[in-house]
Design a protein around this motif. Structure first.
Motif, PDB file in Angstrom:
ATOM      1  N   VAL A   1       0.892  -1.126   0.233  1.00  0.00           N
ATOM      2  CA  VAL A   1       0.014  -0.164   0.066  1.00  0.00           C
ATOM      3  C   VAL A   1       0.574   1.287  -0.011  1.00  0.00           C
ATOM      4  CG1 VAL A   1      -2.198   1.651   0.794  1.00  0.00           C
ATOM      5  CG2 VAL A   1      -1.826  -1.272   1.493  1.00  0.00           C
ATOM      6  N   GLU A   2       0.395   2.239  -1.165  1.00  0.00           N
ATOM      7  CA  GLU A   2       1.439   3.576  -1.134  1.00  0.00           C
ATOM      8  C   GLU A   2       0.284   4.752  -1.026  1.00  0.00           C
ATOM      9  OE1 GLU A   2       2.007   2.797  -4.955  1.00  0.00           O
ATOM     10  OE2 GLU A   2       4.265   1.872  -4.844  1.00  0.00           O
ATOM     11  N   ILE A   3       1.242   5.630   0.281  1.00  0.00           N
ATOM     12  CA  ILE A   3       0.845   6.733   0.028  1.00  0.00           C
ATOM     13  C   ILE A   3       1.453   7.778  -0.208  1.00  0.00           C
ATOM     14  CG2 ILE A   3      -0.062   7.575   2.649  1.00  0.00           C
ATOM     15  CD1 ILE A   3       1.152   5.727   4.183  1.00  0.00           C
ATOM     16  N   SER A   4       0.738   9.209  -0.778  1.00  0.00           N
ATOM     17  CA  SER A   4       1.769  11.151  -0.747  1.00  0.00           C
ATOM     18  C   SER A   4       0.576  11.121  -0.448  1.00  0.00           C
ATOM     19  CB  SER A   4       1.370  10.848  -2.547  1.00  0.00           C
ATOM     20  OG  SER A   4       1.533  11.395  -2.934  1.00  0.00           O
ATOM     21  N   ILE A   5       1.587  11.780   0.425  1.00  0.00           N
ATOM     22  CA  ILE A   5       1.078  13.297   1.274  1.00  0.00           C
ATOM     23  C   ILE A   5       1.443  14.899   0.570  1.00  0.00           C
ATOM     24  CG2 ILE A   5       0.512  14.301   3.304  1.00  0.00           C
ATOM     25  CD1 ILE A   5       1.112  11.757   4.628  1.00  0.00           C
ATOM     26  N   THR A   6       0.527  15.573  -0.042  1.00  0.00           N
ATOM     27  CA  THR A   6       0.848  17.174  -0.107  1.00  0.00           C
ATOM     28  C   THR A   6      -0.006  18.010   2.212  1.00  0.00           C
ATOM     29  OG1 THR A   6       0.492  16.495  -2.406  1.00  0.00           O
ATOM     30  CG2 THR A   6       0.820  18.752  -0.903  1.00  0.00           C
ATOM     31  N   PRO A   7       1.055  17.719   2.433  1.00  0.00           N
ATOM     32  CA  PRO A   7       0.461  18.769   4.011  1.00  0.00           C
ATOM     33  C   PRO A   7       0.191  20.679   3.302  1.00  0.00           C
ATOM     34  CG  PRO A   7       2.841  18.674   3.574  1.00  0.00           C
ATOM     35  CD  PRO A   7       2.611  17.820   2.546  1.00  0.00           C
ATOM     36  N   ALA A   8      -0.116  20.945   4.150  1.00  0.00           N
ATOM     37  CA  ALA A   8      -0.603  22.233   4.193  1.00  0.00           C
ATOM     38  C   ALA A   8       0.361  22.834   4.543  1.00  0.00           C
ATOM     39  CB  ALA A   8      -1.629  22.189   5.218  1.00  0.00           C
ATOM     40  N   GLU A   9       0.563  24.175   4.185  1.00  0.00           N
ATOM     41  CA  GLU A   9       1.831  24.678   4.110  1.00  0.00           C
ATOM     42  C   GLU A   9       1.949  24.426   6.020  1.00  0.00           C
ATOM     43  OE1 GLU A   9       3.246  29.281   3.056  1.00  0.00           O
ATOM     44  OE2 GLU A   9       1.283  28.524   2.527  1.00  0.00           O
ATOM     45  N   ASP A  10       4.217  24.023   5.354  1.00  0.00           N
ATOM     46  CA  ASP A  10       4.299  24.166   7.373  1.00  0.00           C
ATOM     47  C   ASP A  10       3.876  23.167   7.977  1.00  0.00           C
ATOM     48  OD1 ASP A  10       5.785  26.179   5.666  1.00  0.00           O
ATOM     49  OD2 ASP A  10       4.330  28.845   6.994  1.00  0.00           O
ATOM     50  N   LYS A  11       3.303  22.858   7.659  1.00  0.00           N
ATOM     51  CA  LYS A  11       2.729  21.176   8.408  1.00  0.00           C
ATOM     52  C   LYS A  11       3.679  20.219   7.165  1.00  0.00           C
ATOM     53  CE  LYS A  11      -0.257  23.509  10.172  1.00  0.00           C
ATOM     54  NZ  LYS A  11      -1.920  23.441  10.303  1.00  0.00           N
ATOM     55  N   VAL A  12       4.317  19.332   9.104  1.00  0.00           N
ATOM     56  CA  VAL A  12       4.411  17.996   8.351  1.00  0.00           C
ATOM     57  C   VAL A  12       3.121  16.741   8.784  1.00  0.00           C
ATOM     58  CG1 VAL A  12       6.722  16.650   9.741  1.00  0.00           C
ATOM     59  CG2 VAL A  12       6.722  18.841   8.883  1.00  0.00           C
ATOM     60  N   PRO A  13       3.212  16.076   7.823  1.00  0.00           N
ATOM     61  CA  PRO A  13       2.269  14.825   8.284  1.00  0.00           C
ATOM     62  C   PRO A  13       2.850  14.169   8.540  1.00  0.00           C
ATOM     63  CG  PRO A  13       3.017  15.132   5.503  1.00  0.00           C
ATOM     64  CD  PRO A  13       3.520  15.928   6.523  1.00  0.00           C
ATOM     65  N   THR A  14       2.010  13.471   8.911  1.00  0.00           N
ATOM     66  CA  THR A  14       2.249  11.787   9.413  1.00  0.00           C
ATOM     67  C   THR A  14       1.279  10.815   8.866  1.00  0.00           C
ATOM     68  OG1 THR A  14       0.428  11.904  11.710  1.00  0.00           O
ATOM     69  CG2 THR A  14       3.098  12.870  11.583  1.00  0.00           C
TER      70      THR A  14
END
Length: 292
Positions: A231-244
Motif C-alpha cells: 500500500v503506497e501513500i502520497s501526502i501533500t501537507p498544508a503549508e509549513d506542516k509535517v504529515p504523519t
C-alpha cells in the motif's frame, strides 16, 4: 517477544525505493476487559471485575483532568495531555468584519483573517520512565516471523548460487522452532494460491491532501486487500506542516521530495486502520501545534 516481518518499498518515486524495512507483526489487541483478566491472573487479591471497574474509572478521570488543562503522568508509562491544532489567523482583530481571534474550535473560511483560533483538540501521550525509547531499547526482545526467516534464508541461498529466492526453501530458527522447512514452504505456497483478504479502514485529517494506492490504483476506506499487499501513500501537507501516517498505531516512515511526502507498508494479516494526518508535527515550528 516482538515479532518482525519485512516490507520492501516498491514506490519508484520514493527515495527509499527498493529498501527493506522491519515492521511489527502485532498478535492481538487487548481491551480493558482483557487487561483486567490478565492482571487478575497475576496473584492479585482483586477480581477481574473489580480491576476492570477501576480501569474504566481511571480512563474517565484521565479524560476529565486533561480536558481541565492538566497533564496526567502514569509513572513508567506515559504522560497524557490535550494539545491544540491551530488555524493560524493572520490578524488578532479584523476591522472589516469586526471579528477578533477567539478561543474556540472551528474552521476559517478562505478569506477570513481571524476567527476561531483552534482547528481541533488532540490527545498526546509522551513516554516516561520505563517506556522511554532508551529503556525500551534495553528491554525489548526481537525475532523474525517464520515468513521473514524463510525470506532471508532464500535470499542467502540465491546469493550463494542456489537459484532464485524461493519461499519453498524452508528454514529453522523461527520463534516456535517446531515448523520444518518443508511444512513452512508448503504453508507459504498455499497462502500464495489462496491469499487471505482483509479490510483497510482509511482515516484522513488535516487540511492537506493524501492519496492511497495499490498497484497504481487509488483505494478508498473499506477496500479489501490481500495480506502483504503493498500500500503506497502520497501526502501533500498544508503549508509549513509535517504529515504523519500510522497503520494499526505503528508509524509509517515518510520521505519528502519537493514538498510531497510518500511512504508504503505491507498490508498486515488482519483488518487494519490507516490514519493519515496531513498537518501534524511534533513541535512549535510555526505550524499552530503546541510543543509536545
Amino acid at each position: 517477544m516482538i515479532e518482525l516481518y519485512l516490507s520492501q518499498n516498491n514506490n519508484s518515486k520514493n527515495g527509499a525505493y527498493g529498501k527493506h524495512y522491519p515492521r511489527v507483526s502485532y498478535k492481538q489487541t487487548l481491551n480493558i476487559h482483557d487487561m483486567a483478566v490478565h492482571m487478575a491472573d497475576h496473584n492479585t487479591p482483586f477480581s477481574g471485575g473489580t480491576i476492570e471497574g477501576i480501569l474504566r474509572d481511571f480512563v474517565k478521570c484521565v479524560r476529565e483532568q486533561t480536558l481541565n488543562g492538566n497533564t496526567v503522568k502514569v509513572d513508567n508509562l506515559a504522560i497524557f495531555k490535550v494539545s491544540v491544532i491551530g488555524n493560524g489567523c493572520t490578524e488578532l482583530y479584523d476591522a472589516d468584519t469586526d471579528k477578533t481571534i477567539s478561543a474556540s474550535i472551528g474552521t476559517l473560511a478562505p478569506n477570513d483573517k481571524t476567527g476561531p483560533a483552534v482547528n481541533s483538540l488532540k490527545l498526546l501521550a509522551q513516554a516516561t520512565g520505563e517506556y522511554t525509547r532508551e529503556e525500551l531499547n534495553k528491554d525489548g526482545r526481537l525475532a523474525w516471523t517464520d515468513k521473514a526467516t524463510a525470506e532471508i534464508a532464500a535470499a542467502k541461498k540465491a546469493a550463494m548460487g542456489g537459484g532464485t529466492p524461493s519461499t519453498d526453501s524452508g528454514t529453522s530458527g523461527s520463534q516456535s522452532g517446531s515448523q520444518s522447512g518443508g511444512e513452512q514452504g508448503n504453508s507459504q505456497g498455499n497462502s500464495q494460491t489462496q491469499p487471505t483478504s482483509f479490510a483497510l479502514t482509511i482515516s484522513t485529517t488535516g487540511s492537506g491532501t493524501a492519496t492511497v494506492t495499490h498497484n497504481g490504483s487509488a483505494i478508498t476506506s473499506g477496500a479489501t486487500l490481500n495480506e502483504d499487499a503493498e500500500v503506497e501513500i502520497s501526502i501533500t501537507p498544508a503549508e509549513d506542516k509535517v504529515p504523519t501516517a500510522t497503520v494499526n498505531g505503528s508509524e509509517i516512515e515518510l520521505t519528502e521530495s519537493e514538498g510531497v511526502y510518500s511512504g508504503s507498508f505491507a498490508m498486515p494479516g488482519q483488518a487494519s486502520t490507516l490514519v493519515i494526518n496531513t498537518g501534524n508535527t511534533g513541535g512549535d515550528n510555526g505550524d499552530g501545534i503546541d510543543k509536545d
